[in-house]
Design a protein around this motif. Structure first.
Motif, mmCIF file in Angstrom:
data_model
loop_
_atom_site.group_PDB
_atom_site.id
_atom_site.type_symbol
_atom_site.label_atom_id
_atom_site.label_comp_id
_atom_site.label_asym_id
_atom_site.label_seq_id
_atom_site.Cartn_x
_atom_site.Cartn_y
_atom_site.Cartn_z
ATOM 1 N N HIS A 23 -24.230 9.105 -22.106
ATOM 2 C CA HIS A 23 -23.287 7.680 -22.797
ATOM 3 C C HIS A 23 -24.448 7.133 -23.346
ATOM 4 C CE1 HIS A 23 -23.223 6.735 -18.720
ATOM 5 N NE2 HIS A 23 -23.471 5.701 -19.032
ATOM 6 N N LEU A 24 -24.592 6.323 -23.855
ATOM 7 C CA LEU A 24 -25.971 5.658 -24.360
ATOM 8 C C LEU A 24 -24.801 4.363 -24.886
ATOM 9 C CD1 LEU A 24 -28.184 5.935 -28.293
ATOM 10 C CD2 LEU A 24 -26.755 3.514 -27.040
ATOM 11 N N THR A 80 -19.703 -2.136 -25.398
ATOM 12 C CA THR A 80 -19.978 -0.731 -26.901
ATOM 13 C C THR A 80 -20.617 0.396 -26.044
ATOM 14 O OG1 THR A 80 -19.299 -0.071 -28.972
ATOM 15 C CG2 THR A 80 -21.746 -0.950 -27.902
ATOM 16 N N ALA A 81 -20.377 1.668 -26.253
ATOM 17 C CA ALA A 81 -20.867 2.779 -25.739
ATOM 18 C C ALA A 81 -20.996 3.806 -26.859
ATOM 19 C CB ALA A 81 -20.228 3.256 -24.887
ATOM 20 N N PHE A 82 -21.433 4.406 -27.181
ATOM 21 C CA PHE A 82 -20.813 6.154 -27.987
ATOM 22 C C PHE A 82 -21.472 7.083 -26.709
ATOM 23 C CE2 PHE A 82 -23.536 2.859 -30.856
ATOM 24 C CZ PHE A 82 -22.328 2.732 -32.162
ATOM 25 N N VAL A 83 -20.015 7.667 -26.892
ATOM 26 C CA VAL A 83 -19.921 8.988 -25.961
ATOM 27 C C VAL A 83 -19.693 10.234 -26.278
ATOM 28 C CG1 VAL A 83 -19.503 7.747 -24.254
ATOM 29 C CG2 VAL A 83 -18.147 8.730 -25.661
ATOM 30 N N PRO A 84 -20.223 11.346 -26.654
ATOM 31 C CA PRO A 84 -18.804 12.700 -26.787
ATOM 32 C C PRO A 84 -17.616 12.686 -27.097
ATOM 33 C CG PRO A 84 -20.372 13.345 -25.163
ATOM 34 C CD PRO A 84 -20.842 12.027 -24.747
ATOM 35 N N THR A 85 -16.984 12.256 -26.648
ATOM 36 C CA THR A 85 -15.507 12.166 -26.737
ATOM 37 C C THR A 85 -14.619 10.784 -26.090
ATOM 38 O OG1 THR A 85 -15.383 13.850 -24.640
ATOM 39 C CG2 THR A 85 -15.812 14.773 -26.511
ATOM 40 N N ALA A 86 -13.866 10.938 -26.905
ATOM 41 C CA ALA A 86 -12.207 10.218 -25.417
ATOM 42 C C ALA A 86 -12.124 10.427 -24.639
ATOM 43 C CB ALA A 86 -11.780 9.291 -26.961
ATOM 44 N N GLU A 87 -12.283 11.630 -24.002
ATOM 45 C CA GLU A 87 -11.822 11.846 -22.603
ATOM 46 C C GLU A 87 -12.274 11.752 -21.726
ATOM 47 O OE1 GLU A 87 -11.254 14.488 -19.468
ATOM 48 O OE2 GLU A 87 -12.740 14.691 -20.967
ATOM 49 N N PHE A 88 -14.278 11.428 -22.632
ATOM 50 C CA PHE A 88 -15.380 11.374 -21.570
ATOM 51 C C PHE A 88 -15.017 9.987 -20.709
ATOM 52 C CE2 PHE A 88 -19.677 10.585 -21.120
ATOM 53 C CZ PHE A 88 -20.152 10.921 -19.647
ATOM 54 N N PHE A 89 -15.326 9.541 -22.115
ATOM 55 C CA PHE A 89 -15.303 7.710 -21.692
ATOM 56 C C PHE A 89 -13.915 7.350 -20.973
ATOM 57 C CE2 PHE A 89 -14.124 3.631 -22.209
ATOM 58 C CZ PHE A 89 -15.082 2.752 -21.294
ATOM 59 N N ALA A 90 -12.836 7.928 -21.261
ATOM 60 C CA ALA A 90 -11.685 7.863 -19.829
ATOM 61 C C ALA A 90 -11.917 8.114 -18.982
ATOM 62 C CB ALA A 90 -10.178 8.098 -20.845
ATOM 63 N N ARG A 91 -12.550 9.225 -18.359
ATOM 64 C CA ARG A 91 -12.896 9.410 -17.389
ATOM 65 C C ARG A 91 -13.338 8.582 -16.501
ATOM 66 N NH1 ARG A 91 -14.346 14.151 -17.942
ATOM 67 N NH2 ARG A 91 -16.203 14.516 -17.858
ATOM 68 N N MET A 92 -15.251 8.629 -17.443
ATOM 69 C CA MET A 92 -15.801 7.699 -17.036
ATOM 70 C C MET A 92 -15.379 6.377 -16.044
ATOM 71 S SD MET A 92 -19.861 7.243 -18.350
ATOM 72 C CE MET A 92 -18.920 5.860 -19.883
ATOM 73 N N ALA A 99 -24.529 18.283 -30.164
ATOM 74 C CA ALA A 99 -25.131 18.033 -29.343
ATOM 75 C C ALA A 99 -25.098 18.261 -27.463
ATOM 76 C CB ALA A 99 -26.365 17.337 -29.364
ATOM 77 N N SER A 100 -23.639 17.620 -27.197
ATOM 78 C CA SER A 100 -23.691 16.763 -25.872
ATOM 79 C C SER A 100 -23.105 18.990 -25.611
ATOM 80 C CB SER A 100 -21.864 16.483 -26.318
ATOM 81 O OG SER A 100 -20.812 16.689 -26.892
ATOM 82 N N GLY A 101 -22.381 19.600 -25.852
ATOM 83 C CA GLY A 101 -21.286 20.971 -25.793
ATOM 84 C C GLY A 101 -20.825 20.359 -25.348
#
Length: 547
Positions: free
Chosen positions: A460-461, A485-497, A339-341
């Motif tokens: 993110h959740l 802990t957080a649920f995200v669409p990609t590891a790359e998204f979390f690293a940038r955040m 769903a994230s695109g």
């Protein structure tokens, strides 16, 4: 603000509740259904260096009864003494039963409809998950087989039969690290994994699941200039195969599940054969988390922490500001691979209802955050008006606080998590719209540089909360923690955040002093790892049935 007020120094350090519980854990106890005795737990271990595979020669059974879980069980017991089991009104949208079989969500972490409706605290919409959460990491002692898959699936089903899928029962999630996928035939980039692992839409050669990296303000070789004032502990990038997440309003239910997994043969008070996975799994760490309004203050008072009088008695978090705002987290469905695109995963794909779960263990330097000395005397930066800007923003601050800026936090615990645009942090760093033109950066405004879609909705959740234990603390003392802990669409998204959370680029470009940069100086992340949380239908050793 008001001048600092002297606080009387304690006559002597009272015995810690954690120490009491740990002593209880060390005393021999009879096992349920057996006359065998519990062995004495080993000392809590330090984070393993990168690339290590964990302590050799330890079986899953010895780890369950030893030091790995002892600290978390002690923390669960301590928090359980101060917490209450809430009376919840489950949301009317909660899925019902079909022919007596619960229609549980394929998205493992989609529990919002099973907890309680959104409520309002001081005009802010919030929603609270279960009071207690236990994170348990594990490594595999060998490659899993289809028989192992069936055993794990049966064990998870047994837990859900014994305890309802609700805060009154137990929520159980299972996630998998890169080492797990590397064990499968062909390895991480072999035909089995590569055919099913979601990839980035922006870079098809990269998986949605990548290993966690040190954050820009984490201590370690990657950041030679980063030094923390009190807890200067290098971050460890862990290499676990599995992560079990157990959640319940009743700490005793989580303890019961752990004892059953360890061989008690009893689950929820009834005979139930424990799963035989001794030759397959070895637990490597455990972390207990608790989230309830007022619970951090109760623990701070019970433990005689010098800044206890400054912890807001209504806050569910150690730093005094709630972060359970509905506006600050996405619905579970929005962060899934399909769903994230942000990934190539589509409906019906093997991991379609999955996501990346990041897990961190963070020591909080609350003496520095509340700016008190060893006697509890507040300093110049103790005022609520300062702390609220570090947490939120300065353009303008979301609240001026109370006339008394010190006692009970000095201001409200519940404030709106408002999105003010991706450039809000830069404006604050430039001193535009801040009090007296100060160059200052707020934690949430920095996160919002990349944590939201173009329409302002989160991607993110969050599922984080307080902890209190001695894990990774150099002197072995119990300290307040953030179990993140957080649920995200990609590891790359979390690293940038996470990079944007630090916003060292803005600080350097616009001359923001280190002591005006959000929360970074108060946080010491000692452990990080990324996991893939598969859909419920594949939660037991994913892909093994395809071998």
């Amino acid at each position: 603000g008001h001048p600092p007020r002297a606080r009387p120094a304690p006559a002597g350090r009272p015995r810690s509740g954690v120490e009491d519980v740990m002593d209880d854990a060390r005393r021999p106890k009879s096992r349920t259904g057996s006359d065998r005795q519990e062995p004495e737990p080993a000392p809590a271990h330090s984070p393993r260096p990168q690339g290590s595979t964990g302590p050799a020669g330890l079986t899953r059974r010895s780890l369950l009864h030893g030091g790995v879980l002892a600290t978390a069980l002690a923390a669960l017991e301590l928090a359980g003494r101060s917490s209450t089991v809430p009376m919840r009104t489950v949301s009317a949208s909660s899925p019902g039963d079909r022919a007596g079989v619960p229609a549980l969500p394929d998205i493992q972490f989609d529990i919002a409809g099973y907890t309680a409706p959104v409520t309002t605290e001081d005009g802010v919409e919030v929603q609270f998950g279960p009071v207690h959460t236990l994170f348990v990491t594990a490594r595999l002692l060998r490659a899993p087989t289809r028989m192992d898959q069936a055993k794990l699936s049966g064990a998870l089903a047994a837990i859900e039969r014994a305890y309802p899928f609700s805060p009154a029962g137990v929520f159980t999630f299972v996630s998998y690290g890169l080492p797990y996928f590397s064990r499968l035939p062909g390895g991480l980039h072999g035909p089995l994994v590569s055919a099913h692992m979601p990839r980035l839409t922006s870079a098809a050669g990269r998986y949605a699941l990548e290993e966690a990296v040190a954050g820009p303000t984490d201590v370690g070789p990657a950041n030679p200039g980063i030094v923390k004032r009190r807890f200067n502990v290098p971050v460890s990038i862990e290499d676990n195969d599995l992560l079990f997440t157990l959640r319940s309003d009743d700490a005793g239910h989580i303890q019961d599940v752990l004892r059953w997994l360890g061989g008690s043969q009893v689950l929820a008070g009834r005979p139930q054969p424990s799963p035989h996975l001794e030759d397959l799994l070895a637990f490597t760490s455990s972390r207990a988390m608790f989230t309830q309004i007022g619970l951090p203050r109760k623990l701070a008072d019970a433990e005689s922490l010098v800044y206890a009088f400054m912890v807001n008695p209504k806050s569910p978090m150690w730093m005094g500001f709630a972060d359970q705002q509905v506006a600050g987290s996405a619905p579970a469905a929005d962060v899934t691979f399909r769903a994230s695109g942000l990934t190539t995963c589509g409906p019906g794909d093997y991991f379609d209802h999955g996501a990346v779960q990041h897990l961190s263990h963070v020591i909080l330097d609350l003496k520095q955050f509340y700016d008190v000395d060893d006697a509890g005397v507040p300093g110049d930066d103790a005022a609520f008006s300062e702390r609220v800007q570090y947490m939120f923003r300065s353009t303008p601050p979301p609240s001026a606080g109370n006339a008394d800026q010190i006692t009970d936090g000095g201001g409200p615990a519940f404030l709106p998590n408002t999105f003010r645009g991706t450039d809000d942090a830069e404006l604050s760093a430039r001193g535009i719209g801040t009090p007296e033109g100060e160059h200052r950066i707020g934690h949430l405004s920095c996160l919002q540089r990349s944590s939201r879609r173009a329409d302002g909705s989160p991607l993110h959740l969050r599922m984080d909360g307080p902890g209190y234990d001695s894990m990774d603390v150099p002197d072995g003392s119990a300290q307040p923690k953030l179990e993140f802990t957080a649920f995200v669409p990609t590891a790359e998204f979390f690293a940038r955040m996470r990079t944007d959370q630090a916003s060292l680029d803005l600080a350097s470009r616009h001359g923001v002093p280190e002591d005006e940069n959000g929360l970074e100086r108060f946080l010491t992340a000692t452990r990080r790892q990324n996991f893939l949380t598969p859909p419920r239908r594949h939660r037991a050793f994913p892909l093994v049935e395809l071998i």
